[in-house]
Design a protein around this motif. Structure first.
Motif, PDB file in Angstrom:
ATOM      1  N   MET A 150      21.649   5.657  17.265  1.00 37.73           N
ATOM      2  CA  MET A 150      22.858   6.462  17.176  1.00 37.73           C
ATOM      3  C   MET A 150      23.503   6.349  15.795  1.00 37.73           C
ATOM      4  SD  MET A 150      23.355   8.133  19.957  1.00 37.73           S
ATOM      5  CE  MET A 150      25.065   8.583  19.822  1.00 37.73           C
ATOM      6  N   ALA A 151      23.542   5.129  15.266  1.00 41.45           N
ATOM      7  CA  ALA A 151      24.118   4.930  13.930  1.00 41.45           C
ATOM      8  C   ALA A 151      23.367   5.756  12.896  1.00 41.45           C
ATOM      9  CB  ALA A 151      24.085   3.452  13.557  1.00 41.45           C
ATOM     10  N   HIS A 152      22.037   5.769  13.003  1.00 45.80           N
ATOM     11  CA  HIS A 152      21.214   6.533  12.059  1.00 45.80           C
ATOM     12  C   HIS A 152      21.493   8.030  12.176  1.00 45.80           C
ATOM     13  CE1 HIS A 152      17.781   7.471   9.518  1.00 45.80           C
ATOM     14  NE2 HIS A 152      17.342   8.302  10.448  1.00 45.80           N
ATOM     15  N   LYS A 153      21.586   8.527  13.398  1.00 41.69           N
ATOM     16  CA  LYS A 153      21.828   9.969  13.608  1.00 41.69           C
ATOM     17  C   LYS A 153      23.203  10.384  13.088  1.00 41.69           C
ATOM     18  CE  LYS A 153      18.821  10.900  17.586  1.00 41.69           C
ATOM     19  NZ  LYS A 153      18.765  11.399  18.968  1.00 41.69           N
ATOM     20  N   ASN A 171      26.976  12.737   9.029  1.00 38.53           N
ATOM     21  CA  ASN A 171      28.089  12.554   8.078  1.00 38.53           C
ATOM     22  C   ASN A 171      27.669  12.908   6.659  1.00 38.53           C
ATOM     23  OD1 ASN A 171      30.024  11.754   9.920  1.00 38.53           O
ATOM     24  ND2 ASN A 171      29.488   9.589   9.791  1.00 38.53           N
ATOM     25  N   ALA A 172      26.417  12.551   6.304  1.00 36.09           N
ATOM     26  CA  ALA A 172      25.918  12.889   4.967  1.00 36.09           C
ATOM     27  C   ALA A 172      25.833  14.404   4.801  1.00 36.09           C
ATOM     28  CB  ALA A 172      24.550  12.256   4.737  1.00 36.09           C
ATOM     29  N   SER A 173      25.378  15.103   5.857  1.00 37.48           N
ATOM     30  CA  SER A 173      25.297  16.571   5.806  1.00 37.48           C
ATOM     31  C   SER A 173      26.679  17.190   5.687  1.00 37.48           C
ATOM     32  CB  SER A 173      24.592  17.096   7.065  1.00 37.48           C
ATOM     33  OG  SER A 173      23.273  16.620   7.146  1.00 37.48           O
ATOM     34  N   LEU A 174      27.657  16.627   6.419  1.00 37.88           N
ATOM     35  CA  LEU A 174      29.028  17.138   6.344  1.00 37.88           C
ATOM     36  C   LEU A 174      29.635  16.892   4.967  1.00 37.88           C
ATOM     37  CD1 LEU A 174      30.406  16.010   9.831  1.00 37.88           C
ATOM     38  CD2 LEU A 174      29.913  18.349   9.104  1.00 37.88           C
ATOM     39  N   LEU A 206      31.251   6.872  13.503  1.00 40.74           N
ATOM     40  CA  LEU A 206      31.872   7.805  14.438  1.00 40.74           C
ATOM     41  C   LEU A 206      33.259   8.214  13.948  1.00 40.74           C
ATOM     42  CD1 LEU A 206      31.206   9.146  17.140  1.00 40.74           C
ATOM     43  CD2 LEU A 206      32.349   7.259  18.293  1.00 40.74           C
ATOM     44  N   THR A 207      33.994   7.254  13.385  1.00 40.95           N
ATOM     45  CA  THR A 207      35.305   7.566  12.813  1.00 40.95           C
ATOM     46  C   THR A 207      35.172   8.515  11.622  1.00 40.95           C
ATOM     47  OG1 THR A 207      36.140   5.394  13.493  1.00 40.95           O
ATOM     48  CG2 THR A 207      37.400   6.572  11.810  1.00 40.95           C
ATOM     49  N   SER A 208      34.154   8.283  10.790  1.00 42.13           N
ATOM     50  CA  SER A 208      33.903   9.172   9.645  1.00 42.13           C
ATOM     51  C   SER A 208      33.566  10.575  10.120  1.00 42.13           C
ATOM     52  CB  SER A 208      32.758   8.618   8.791  1.00 42.13           C
ATOM     53  OG  SER A 208      33.119   7.383   8.213  1.00 42.13           O
ATOM     54  N   LEU A 209      32.799  10.648  11.226  1.00 40.75           N
ATOM     55  CA  LEU A 209      32.450  11.955  11.792  1.00 40.75           C
ATOM     56  C   LEU A 209      33.712  12.693  12.224  1.00 40.75           C
ATOM     57  CD1 LEU A 209      30.442  14.031  12.922  1.00 40.75           C
ATOM     58  CD2 LEU A 209      30.323  12.663  15.009  1.00 40.75           C
ATOM     59  N   ARG A 210      34.612  11.972  12.881  1.00 41.58           N
ATOM     60  CA  ARG A 210      35.873  12.581  13.310  1.00 41.58           C
ATOM     61  C   ARG A 210      36.678  13.093  12.112  1.00 41.58           C
ATOM     62  NH1 ARG A 210      40.070   8.308  15.150  1.00 41.58           N
ATOM     63  NH2 ARG A 210      39.932   8.003  12.899  1.00 41.58           N
TER      64      ARG A 210
END
Length: 402
Positions: free
Chosen positions: A118-121, A126-129, A35-39
């Motif tokens: 949720m972790a998988h999603k 994050n990989a797509s970003l 989630l932090t990586s997503l942010r």
């Protein structure tokens, strides 16, 4: 515009992701890092998106990039919705029976299963970003926030050195002669009726398009040599330090003055050495988009410039940089055609123009040219890598036969 809509959407998702990432909740166990990586990823891509909004030339790849980011942002929004819904559901659900807790282990509301899902999603998002961020560099979008506080060590790839002389492989210039001629004409003819005016022209394009090579072609043009009393070449890169740039300008003019330290003293010497002279100053590889730093540099140069018709030529990857520095029309560098890439490949592989290629060799070469995507540096590097592979095969073969 899609980019403008996405900025506001990304800001909302960024705020929600940041808020959730800061919470110490049991549901976050197992994917708080994701989630932090997503942010962080959304924050960096948002900066790139601001560059996309300022692009003067919108290619198909830029539009596709924006649409892809929009899709991923919506996907992230859906995941955050799902997470917030689960938080709300757990707040209102009373689980005070052991039997219900055991049954819940096998239900879709099982907390362990939910965390794994949720972790998988989020990991996939994050990989797509990350893939999108890597692709952004190839279309000229830059995360400028990483340049503001970074040191030369942190961004070694950006801290580069260039010189005004041509390298051996730069002498064969394809697809840029007319552009170079137009720039020379503009630099010579503009501002003739203006006193004490320091005009600035920018060459803009993604990495590998040949901005530096084009600037060298202009710098070494005989007409430029005849028109300007002095020619000065400074590779700026990062960080953008006004005193350092001024010092390098002075060193270029008078190498024996390289040791002068004080900014005021440097400016005084520049004023003395440039008095009554016209000059062309090339500032290569500029990343700074802080108007205050640019104004500081220009103020020093204007005080040292006593005659009209001096010019500055800037090369940069960023449209926002060119919009800050330019007083003359910007030169937006186009990609090369497939035929032009083929000519570079052929020259790099067979410098002897008298070499005749077979139909198969030319067909393969032109197929490779298509893969270069109009970027001359890719064509040059491809040949070097190919030769290295051939050399490796020959070495291995000789070792096997020993």
């Amino acid at each position: 515009m899609a980019a403008e809509f996405l900025t506001f959407g990304a800001e909302g998702i960024l705020t929600r992701a940041a808020s959730l990432a800061e919470q110490e909740l049991s549901l976050l166990w197992g994917f708080k890092g994701e989630l932090t990586s997503l942010r962080d990823s959304l924050s960096k891509l948002e900066a790139m998106l601001r560059d996309a909004q300022h692009l003067q030339v919108r290619g198909e790849r830029v539009e596709m990039w924006v649409k892809d980011l929009e899709g991923i942002a919506h996907e992230a929004d859906d995941v955050l919705d799902e997470y917030e819904y689960e938080l709300l559901r757990r707040k209102v659900e009373i689980q005070n029976q052991i039997k219900k807790k055991v049954l819940n282990f096998f239900s879709r509301h099982n907390p362990i299963a939910f965390r794994r899902k949720m972790a998988h999603k989020i990991k996939n998002i994050n990989a797509s970003l990350a893939n999108l961020k890597n692709e952004a560099a190839s279309i000229g979008l830059v995360d400028r926030s990483t340049l503001v506080n970074a040191t030369s060590h942190d961004i070694g790839g950006l801290d580069r050195e260039t010189v005004s002389n041509f390298d051996q492989d730069e002498k064969y210039i394809v697809g840029r002669k007319e552009v170079a001629s137009d720039i020379v004409t503009t630099l010579i003819n503009s501002g003739k009726n203006q006193e004490n005016c320091l005009s600035v022209m920018a060459i803009v394009g993604m990495g590998g398009l040949g901005k530096t090579t084009l600037a060298k072609s202009v710098y070494n043009n005989p007409e430029i040599g005849r028109h300007f009393d002095q020619k000065i070449w400074v590779c700026v890169s990062t960080p953008f330090e006004v005193k350092k740039i001024l010092s390098e300008i002075l060193e270029c003019l008078k190498p024996e003055k390289a040791g002068i330290k004080g900014k005021a003293t440097i400016c005084e010497n520049l004023q003395e050495d440039l008095k009554g002279k016209t000059y062309l100053l090339v500032l290569d590889d500029v990343w700074n988009d802080d108007p205050n730093k640019w104004d500081d540099l220009m103020s020093c140069l204007l005080n040292a410039t006593s005659t009209k018709a001096s010019k500055i030529l800037v090369t940069t990857r960023s449209v926002s940089v060119s919009s800050i520095v330019q007083t003359l029309p910007t030169c937006v560098l186009r990609k090369l055609s497939e035929d032009e890439c083929w000519r570079i490949l052929k020259y790099k592989a067979f410098p002897d123009a008298s070499v005749v290629l077979s139909e198969d060799q030319e067909r393969i070469g032109r197929e490779i040219a298509k893969k270069c995507a109009g970027v001359p540096l890719v064509a040059k590097v491809f040949v070097e890598v190919l030769f290295a592979c051939v050399l490796l095969v020959l070495i291995c073969s000789s070792l096997i036969n020993l």
